[in-house]
Design a protein around this motif. Structure first.
Motif, PDB file in Angstrom:
ATOM      1  N   GLY A   1       0.420  -0.870  -0.329  1.00  0.00           N
ATOM      2  CA  GLY A   1       0.028  -0.020   0.082  1.00  0.00           C
ATOM      3  C   GLY A   1       0.947   1.181  -0.045  1.00  0.00           C
ATOM      4  N   LYS A   2       2.407   1.463  -0.617  1.00  0.00           N
ATOM      5  CA  LYS A   2       2.914   2.122  -0.039  1.00  0.00           C
ATOM      6  C   LYS A   2       3.161   3.421  -1.573  1.00  0.00           C
ATOM      7  CE  LYS A   2       4.925   1.248   4.182  1.00  0.00           C
ATOM      8  NZ  LYS A   2       4.330   1.846   4.826  1.00  0.00           N
ATOM      9  N   THR A   3       2.904   2.291  -2.911  1.00  0.00           N
ATOM     10  CA  THR A   3       2.775   2.957  -4.043  1.00  0.00           C
ATOM     11  C   THR A   3       1.740   2.462  -4.924  1.00  0.00           C
ATOM     12  OG1 THR A   3       3.510   1.502  -5.694  1.00  0.00           O
ATOM     13  CG2 THR A   3       5.135   2.879  -4.666  1.00  0.00           C
ATOM     14  N   SER A   4       1.019   3.581  -5.368  1.00  0.00           N
ATOM     15  CA  SER A   4      -0.576   3.068  -6.519  1.00  0.00           C
ATOM     16  C   SER A   4       0.175   2.496  -7.649  1.00  0.00           C
ATOM     17  CB  SER A   4      -1.400   3.870  -6.876  1.00  0.00           C
ATOM     18  OG  SER A   4      -0.894   5.061  -7.259  1.00  0.00           O
ATOM     19  N   TRP A   5       1.343   1.680  -8.039  1.00  0.00           N
ATOM     20  CA  TRP A   5       2.203   1.646  -9.515  1.00  0.00           C
ATOM     21  C   TRP A   5       2.072   0.454  -8.922  1.00  0.00           C
ATOM     22  CZ3 TRP A   5       7.366   1.469 -11.912  1.00  0.00           C
ATOM     23  CH2 TRP A   5       6.974   1.197 -13.079  1.00  0.00           C
ATOM     24  N   LYS A   6       1.977  -0.815  -9.935  1.00  0.00           N
ATOM     25  CA  LYS A   6       2.383  -1.774 -10.155  1.00  0.00           C
ATOM     26  C   LYS A   6       3.468  -2.565  -9.332  1.00  0.00           C
ATOM     27  CE  LYS A   6       0.269  -7.090  -9.711  1.00  0.00           C
ATOM     28  NZ  LYS A   6      -0.687  -7.841  -9.570  1.00  0.00           N
ATOM     29  N   LYS A   7       4.527  -2.280 -10.859  1.00  0.00           N
ATOM     30  CA  LYS A   7       5.417  -2.593 -11.574  1.00  0.00           C
ATOM     31  C   LYS A   7       5.621  -2.584 -12.893  1.00  0.00           C
ATOM     32  CE  LYS A   7       4.874  -7.483 -11.604  1.00  0.00           C
ATOM     33  NZ  LYS A   7       4.902  -8.705 -11.471  1.00  0.00           N
ATOM     34  N   PRO A   8       6.829  -1.886 -13.491  1.00  0.00           N
ATOM     35  CA  PRO A   8       7.200  -1.999 -15.576  1.00  0.00           C
ATOM     36  C   PRO A   8       6.195  -2.915 -15.829  1.00  0.00           C
ATOM     37  CG  PRO A   8       9.096  -1.710 -14.291  1.00  0.00           C
ATOM     38  CD  PRO A   8       8.204  -2.006 -13.388  1.00  0.00           C
ATOM     39  N   ILE A   9       5.311  -2.781 -17.089  1.00  0.00           N
ATOM     40  CA  ILE A   9       4.723  -2.880 -18.072  1.00  0.00           C
ATOM     41  C   ILE A   9       5.430  -4.389 -18.170  1.00  0.00           C
ATOM     42  CG2 ILE A   9       4.138  -1.690 -19.973  1.00  0.00           C
ATOM     43  CD1 ILE A   9       1.301  -3.211 -18.193  1.00  0.00           C
ATOM     44  N   SER A  10       6.662  -4.110 -18.716  1.00  0.00           N
ATOM     45  CA  SER A  10       6.820  -4.908 -19.025  1.00  0.00           C
ATOM     46  C   SER A  10       7.586  -5.935 -18.485  1.00  0.00           C
ATOM     47  CB  SER A  10       8.355  -4.384 -20.332  1.00  0.00           C
ATOM     48  OG  SER A  10       9.218  -4.383 -18.631  1.00  0.00           O
ATOM     49  N   CYS A  11       7.854  -5.576 -17.128  1.00  0.00           N
ATOM     50  CA  CYS A  11       7.792  -7.186 -16.131  1.00  0.00           C
ATOM     51  C   CYS A  11       6.479  -8.271 -16.197  1.00  0.00           C
ATOM     52  CB  CYS A  11       8.204  -7.034 -14.994  1.00  0.00           C
ATOM     53  SG  CYS A  11       9.901  -6.221 -14.501  1.00  0.00           S
ATOM     54  N   HIS A  12       5.375  -7.449 -16.409  1.00  0.00           N
ATOM     55  CA  HIS A  12       3.965  -7.841 -16.533  1.00  0.00           C
ATOM     56  C   HIS A  12       3.917  -8.270 -17.385  1.00  0.00           C
ATOM     57  CE1 HIS A  12       0.585  -6.231 -13.533  1.00  0.00           C
ATOM     58  NE2 HIS A  12       0.338  -7.860 -13.944  1.00  0.00           N
ATOM     59  N   LEU A  13       3.979  -8.188 -18.391  1.00  0.00           N
ATOM     60  CA  LEU A  13       3.746  -8.876 -19.345  1.00  0.00           C
ATOM     61  C   LEU A  13       4.461  -9.554 -20.058  1.00  0.00           C
ATOM     62  CD1 LEU A  13       2.697  -5.568 -21.720  1.00  0.00           C
ATOM     63  CD2 LEU A  13       1.211  -7.483 -21.627  1.00  0.00           C
TER      64      LEU A  13
END
Length: 194
Positions: free
Chosen positions: A112-124
């Motif tokens: 809950g420290k950020t609202s951004w999960k991770k780079p999209i290249s990693c997520h995809l």
């Protein structure tokens, strides 16, 4: 290849099966390879903005690499990529009690420290996005370290695109994902995939 608007999609994302098996691979895709995770300049800005929230989840080596070089470097293709530790693993990895590689950026998000999960290249991943002159291509990247994920995907009968539903929607929207489902059904009906 199939097309949706300005996107060319490899049919491998429909016929290849894939489900990450972190107990088997230990998250090797964040450690192995020849470079950091591809980033957009917008993502570089986000990572710089949230860095103070991510640092508590990073390893000392990663923190030192980022302090020395910043959150990114420019790769041989003149694109930004995540900073590496000694030219090896991503600076933002840490290892859990089972030795599984985890992402400090994602951990900050889960905490809950950020609202951004991770780079999209990693997520995809294992889909890689390539810029074209008039759009983008989405290709399945086959890598030996992902054999356990392919085996797991085969056992569970989960195509790559279904495994990646969340990041595909995050990157391209609900309508795009619905279009993928329609293409998958068309390919099955035409006998072009298993």
């Amino acid at each position: 290849m199939v097309a949706i608007d300005d996107k060319l999609i490899s049919t491998e994302v429909f016929d290849r099966k894939f489900v990450c098996d972190l107990n088997a691979c230990k998250g090797a895709c964040c450690v192995e390879g020849d470079g950091g995770a591809p980033l957009t300049m917008e993502e570089v800005d986000i990572m710089e903005e949230i860095l103070d929230d991510v640092i508590p989840f990073m390893r000392p080596e990663g923190i030192e690499a980022v302090k020395k070089s910043g959150v990114f470097y420019i790769d041989p293709w003149n694109e930004p990529a995540t900073t590496l530790v000694d030219g090896k693993e991503c600076a933002f990895v840490y290892f859990d009690e089972k030795g599984i590689t985890k992402c400090a950026v994602e951990q900050a998000y889960l905490a809950g420290k950020t609202s951004w999960k991770k780079p999209i290249s990693c997520h995809l991943y294992p889909i890689r996005v390539k810029k074209l002159s008039d759009g983008i291509a989405l290709n399945y990247e086959q890598w030996d370290i992902c054999k356990p994920a392919c085996s797991c995907g085969e056992q569970l009968n989960v195509p790559v695109y279904k495994f990646l539903k969340e990041p595909l929607i995050r990157a391209f929207g609900e309508e795009f994902y619905t279009d993928l489902e329609g293409i998958d059904e068309t390919l099955k009906n035409a006998g072009l995939e298993d």
